[in-house]
Write a protein that holds these residues in place. Structure first.
Motif, PDB file in Angstrom:
ATOM      1  N   LEU A 127     -57.218  20.145 -97.926  1.00  0.00           N
ATOM      2  CA  LEU A 127     -57.294  18.919 -98.724  1.00  0.00           C
ATOM      3  C   LEU A 127     -55.922  18.254 -98.838  1.00  0.00           C
ATOM      4  CD1 LEU A 127     -59.131  17.137-100.484  1.00  0.00           C
ATOM      5  CD2 LEU A 127     -58.530  18.593-102.408  1.00  0.00           C
ATOM      6  N   PHE A 128     -54.868  19.037 -99.045  1.00  0.00           N
ATOM      7  CA  PHE A 128     -53.520  18.477 -99.121  1.00  0.00           C
ATOM      8  C   PHE A 128     -53.077  17.899 -97.774  1.00  0.00           C
ATOM      9  CE2 PHE A 128     -52.834  21.485-102.827  1.00  0.00           C
ATOM     10  CZ  PHE A 128     -52.964  20.471-103.761  1.00  0.00           C
ATOM     11  N   VAL A 129     -53.416  18.585 -96.684  1.00  0.00           N
ATOM     12  CA  VAL A 129     -53.076  18.073 -95.352  1.00  0.00           C
ATOM     13  C   VAL A 129     -53.829  16.765 -95.090  1.00  0.00           C
ATOM     14  CG1 VAL A 129     -53.285  18.557 -92.871  1.00  0.00           C
ATOM     15  CG2 VAL A 129     -52.424  20.316 -94.422  1.00  0.00           C
ATOM     16  N   ALA A 130     -55.102  16.710 -95.464  1.00  0.00           N
ATOM     17  CA  ALA A 130     -55.872  15.472 -95.306  1.00  0.00           C
ATOM     18  C   ALA A 130     -55.280  14.348 -96.150  1.00  0.00           C
ATOM     19  CB  ALA A 130     -57.329  15.718 -95.689  1.00  0.00           C
ATOM     20  N   THR A 131     -54.807  14.667 -97.342  1.00  0.00           N
ATOM     21  CA  THR A 131     -54.175  13.662 -98.201  1.00  0.00           C
ATOM     22  C   THR A 131     -52.928  13.097 -97.524  1.00  0.00           C
ATOM     23  OG1 THR A 131     -55.017  14.720-100.192  1.00  0.00           O
ATOM     24  CG2 THR A 131     -53.115  13.261-100.454  1.00  0.00           C
ATOM     25  N   ILE A 132     -52.120  13.970 -96.953  1.00  0.00           N
ATOM     26  CA  ILE A 132     -50.908  13.522 -96.262  1.00  0.00           C
ATOM     27  C   ILE A 132     -51.269  12.622 -95.082  1.00  0.00           C
ATOM     28  CG2 ILE A 132     -48.954  14.323 -94.861  1.00  0.00           C
ATOM     29  CD1 ILE A 132     -48.943  16.846 -96.695  1.00  0.00           C
ATOM     30  N   ALA A 133     -52.315  12.995 -94.347  1.00  0.00           N
ATOM     31  CA  ALA A 133     -52.707  12.216 -93.169  1.00  0.00           C
ATOM     32  C   ALA A 133     -53.351  10.884 -93.545  1.00  0.00           C
ATOM     33  CB  ALA A 133     -53.662  13.035 -92.307  1.00  0.00           C
ATOM     34  N   LEU A 134     -54.041  10.819 -94.670  1.00  0.00           N
ATOM     35  CA  LEU A 134     -54.821   9.626 -95.011  1.00  0.00           C
ATOM     36  C   LEU A 134     -54.133   8.675 -95.979  1.00  0.00           C
ATOM     37  CD1 LEU A 134     -58.341  11.267 -95.382  1.00  0.00           C
ATOM     38  CD2 LEU A 134     -57.474   9.918 -93.474  1.00  0.00           C
ATOM     39  N   VAL A 135     -53.015   9.066 -96.573  1.00  0.00           N
ATOM     40  CA  VAL A 135     -52.394   8.204 -97.574  1.00  0.00           C
ATOM     41  C   VAL A 135     -51.891   6.903 -96.954  1.00  0.00           C
ATOM     42  CG1 VAL A 135     -50.029   9.101 -97.523  1.00  0.00           C
ATOM     43  CG2 VAL A 135     -50.977   8.235 -99.666  1.00  0.00           C
ATOM     44  N   GLY A 136     -51.487   6.913 -95.703  1.00  0.00           N
ATOM     45  CA  GLY A 136     -51.046   5.689 -95.039  1.00  0.00           C
ATOM     46  C   GLY A 136     -52.190   4.726 -94.765  1.00  0.00           C
ATOM     47  N   PRO A 137     -53.219   5.184 -94.051  1.00  0.00           N
ATOM     48  CA  PRO A 137     -54.304   4.250 -93.727  1.00  0.00           C
ATOM     49  C   PRO A 137     -55.187   3.871 -94.916  1.00  0.00           C
ATOM     50  CG  PRO A 137     -54.588   6.332 -92.525  1.00  0.00           C
ATOM     51  CD  PRO A 137     -53.326   6.433 -93.310  1.00  0.00           C
ATOM     52  N   LEU A 138     -55.483   4.813 -95.800  1.00  0.00           N
ATOM     53  CA  LEU A 138     -56.376   4.516 -96.924  1.00  0.00           C
ATOM     54  C   LEU A 138     -55.636   4.016 -98.158  1.00  0.00           C
ATOM     55  CD1 LEU A 138     -58.945   7.471 -96.833  1.00  0.00           C
ATOM     56  CD2 LEU A 138     -59.193   5.155 -95.922  1.00  0.00           C
ATOM     57  N   GLY A 139     -54.372   4.368 -98.289  1.00  0.00           N
ATOM     58  CA  GLY A 139     -53.609   3.991 -99.470  1.00  0.00           C
ATOM     59  C   GLY A 139     -53.691   5.069-100.537  1.00  0.00           C
ATOM     60  N   TRP A 140     -52.737   4.983-101.479  1.00  0.00           N
ATOM     61  CA  TRP A 140     -52.666   6.004-102.522  1.00  0.00           C
ATOM     62  C   TRP A 140     -53.861   5.967-103.469  1.00  0.00           C
ATOM     63  CZ3 TRP A 140     -51.512  10.530-103.804  1.00  0.00           C
ATOM     64  CH2 TRP A 140     -51.624  10.942-105.126  1.00  0.00           C
ATOM     65  N   ALA A 141     -54.311   4.799-103.843  1.00  0.00           N
ATOM     66  CA  ALA A 141     -55.376   4.715-104.851  1.00  0.00           C
ATOM     67  C   ALA A 141     -56.638   5.441-104.374  1.00  0.00           C
ATOM     68  CB  ALA A 141     -55.680   3.264-105.173  1.00  0.00           C
ATOM     69  N   ILE A 142     -57.035   5.212-103.147  1.00  0.00           N
ATOM     70  CA  ILE A 142     -58.241   5.868-102.610  1.00  0.00           C
ATOM     71  C   ILE A 142     -57.964   7.337-102.329  1.00  0.00           C
ATOM     72  CG2 ILE A 142     -59.824   5.932-100.645  1.00  0.00           C
ATOM     73  CD1 ILE A 142     -59.572   2.883-100.523  1.00  0.00           C
ATOM     74  N   THR A 143     -56.818   7.625-101.713  1.00  0.00           N
ATOM     75  CA  THR A 143     -56.501   9.016-101.379  1.00  0.00           C
ATOM     76  C   THR A 143     -56.318   9.859-102.635  1.00  0.00           C
ATOM     77  OG1 THR A 143     -55.384   8.195 -99.410  1.00  0.00           O
ATOM     78  CG2 THR A 143     -54.995  10.461 -99.983  1.00  0.00           C
ATOM     79  N   GLY A 144     -55.687   9.299-103.668  1.00  0.00           N
ATOM     80  CA  GLY A 144     -55.541  10.030-104.929  1.00  0.00           C
ATOM     81  C   GLY A 144     -56.878  10.319-105.579  1.00  0.00           C
ATOM     82  N   THR A 145     -57.799   9.356-105.473  1.00  0.00           N
ATOM     83  CA  THR A 145     -59.155   9.569-105.991  1.00  0.00           C
ATOM     84  C   THR A 145     -59.826  10.726-105.267  1.00  0.00           C
ATOM     85  OG1 THR A 145     -59.367   7.232-106.548  1.00  0.00           O
ATOM     86  CG2 THR A 145     -61.412   8.488-106.308  1.00  0.00           C
ATOM     87  N   LEU A 146     -59.757  10.707-103.932  1.00  0.00           N
ATOM     88  CA  LEU A 146     -60.386  11.768-103.139  1.00  0.00           C
ATOM     89  C   LEU A 146     -59.694  13.111-103.343  1.00  0.00           C
ATOM     90  CD1 LEU A 146     -61.031   9.785 -99.837  1.00  0.00           C
ATOM     91  CD2 LEU A 146     -62.666  10.331-101.668  1.00  0.00           C
ATOM     92  N   LEU A 147     -58.382  13.100-103.541  1.00  0.00           N
ATOM     93  CA  LEU A 147     -57.652  14.340-103.790  1.00  0.00           C
ATOM     94  C   LEU A 147     -58.121  14.995-105.085  1.00  0.00           C
ATOM     95  CD1 LEU A 147     -55.316  16.348-103.251  1.00  0.00           C
ATOM     96  CD2 LEU A 147     -53.819  14.764-104.468  1.00  0.00           C
ATOM     97  N   PHE A 148     -58.220  14.220-106.162  1.00  0.00           N
ATOM     98  CA  PHE A 148     -58.657  14.792-107.434  1.00  0.00           C
ATOM     99  C   PHE A 148     -60.098  15.286-107.341  1.00  0.00           C
ATOM    100  CE2 PHE A 148     -60.757  14.721-111.501  1.00  0.00           C
ATOM    101  CZ  PHE A 148     -59.876  15.441-112.287  1.00  0.00           C
ATOM    102  N   ALA A 149     -60.999  14.444-106.815  1.00  0.00           N
ATOM    103  CA  ALA A 149     -62.408  14.828-106.741  1.00  0.00           C
ATOM    104  C   ALA A 149     -62.598  16.031-105.822  1.00  0.00           C
ATOM    105  CB  ALA A 149     -63.245  13.645-106.265  1.00  0.00           C
ATOM    106  N   GLY A 150     -61.882  16.052-104.703  1.00  0.00           N
ATOM    107  CA  GLY A 150     -61.990  17.183-103.779  1.00  0.00           C
ATOM    108  C   GLY A 150     -61.464  18.470-104.373  1.00  0.00           C
TER     109      GLY A 150
END
Length: 174
Positions: free
Chosen positions: A106-129
């Protein structure tokens, strides 16, 4: 009890755990990295900042190196960590490596997706995941709390601190 058995039980004679020195090495490596990286930082976004962006990583890096040296000295003088113990810990059960692996993924996916999806969406998915991996089964509630935290922290950094986080696909909307 013989004097030899008593001498072998002294802290100086105990076997040093090499894993403790690995922890010291990791602390030194992270501390040196922070110090070197802080030295390469330029002026921040705010030109009136009297402290600048270098102070905090320099303090943390120096603290890590000092802690590593103190820990290494304590280990050499015979200090050892206590075994895990507690009323809610079953020492005979194995570790939950599945959960650890899922959180790392999940942390690796967050690092990979924070650029394309942005922090707001990635932070949401990080917490929910993370909540789901750790056992929460209220998926909608986790997403709502994650959205509040993700979007709230995005605006707190951007408006409150003047630090832009990546907006990703929501660029122009946020």
């Amino acid at each position: 009890m013989s004097t030899r058995a008593v001498a072998d039980a002294t802290p100086a004679r105990r076997m040093k755990d090499p894993a403790q020195f690995v922890v010291c090495g990791v602390l030194v490596a992270v501390g040196v990295f922070l110090i070197v990286d802080a030295l390469t930082l330029t002026a921040g976004f705010v030109k009136v900042d009297p402290v600048g962006p270098r102070l905090f990583p320099m303090v943390v890096g120096t603290g890590l190196v000092v802690c590593a040296v103190a820990l290494a000295a304590a280990i050499l003088w015979g200090s050892t960590g206590e075994e895990d113990g507690g009323e809610d810990v079953d020492l005979s059960s194995p570790g939950d490596w599945r959960t650890v692996g899922l959180l790392v993924a999940l942390f690796v996916a967050t690092i990979a997706l924070v650029g394309p999806l942005g922090w707001a969406i990635t932070g949401t998915l990080l917490f929910a995941g993370a909540a789901t991996v750790l056992g929460n089964r209220h998926y909608v509630r986790s997403l709502v709390i994650g959205a509040v935290l993700g979007f709230g922290s995005f605006y707190a950094f951007y408006v409150g601190l003047g630090i832009p986080l990546p907006a990703g696909i929501l660029d122009g909307i946020l």
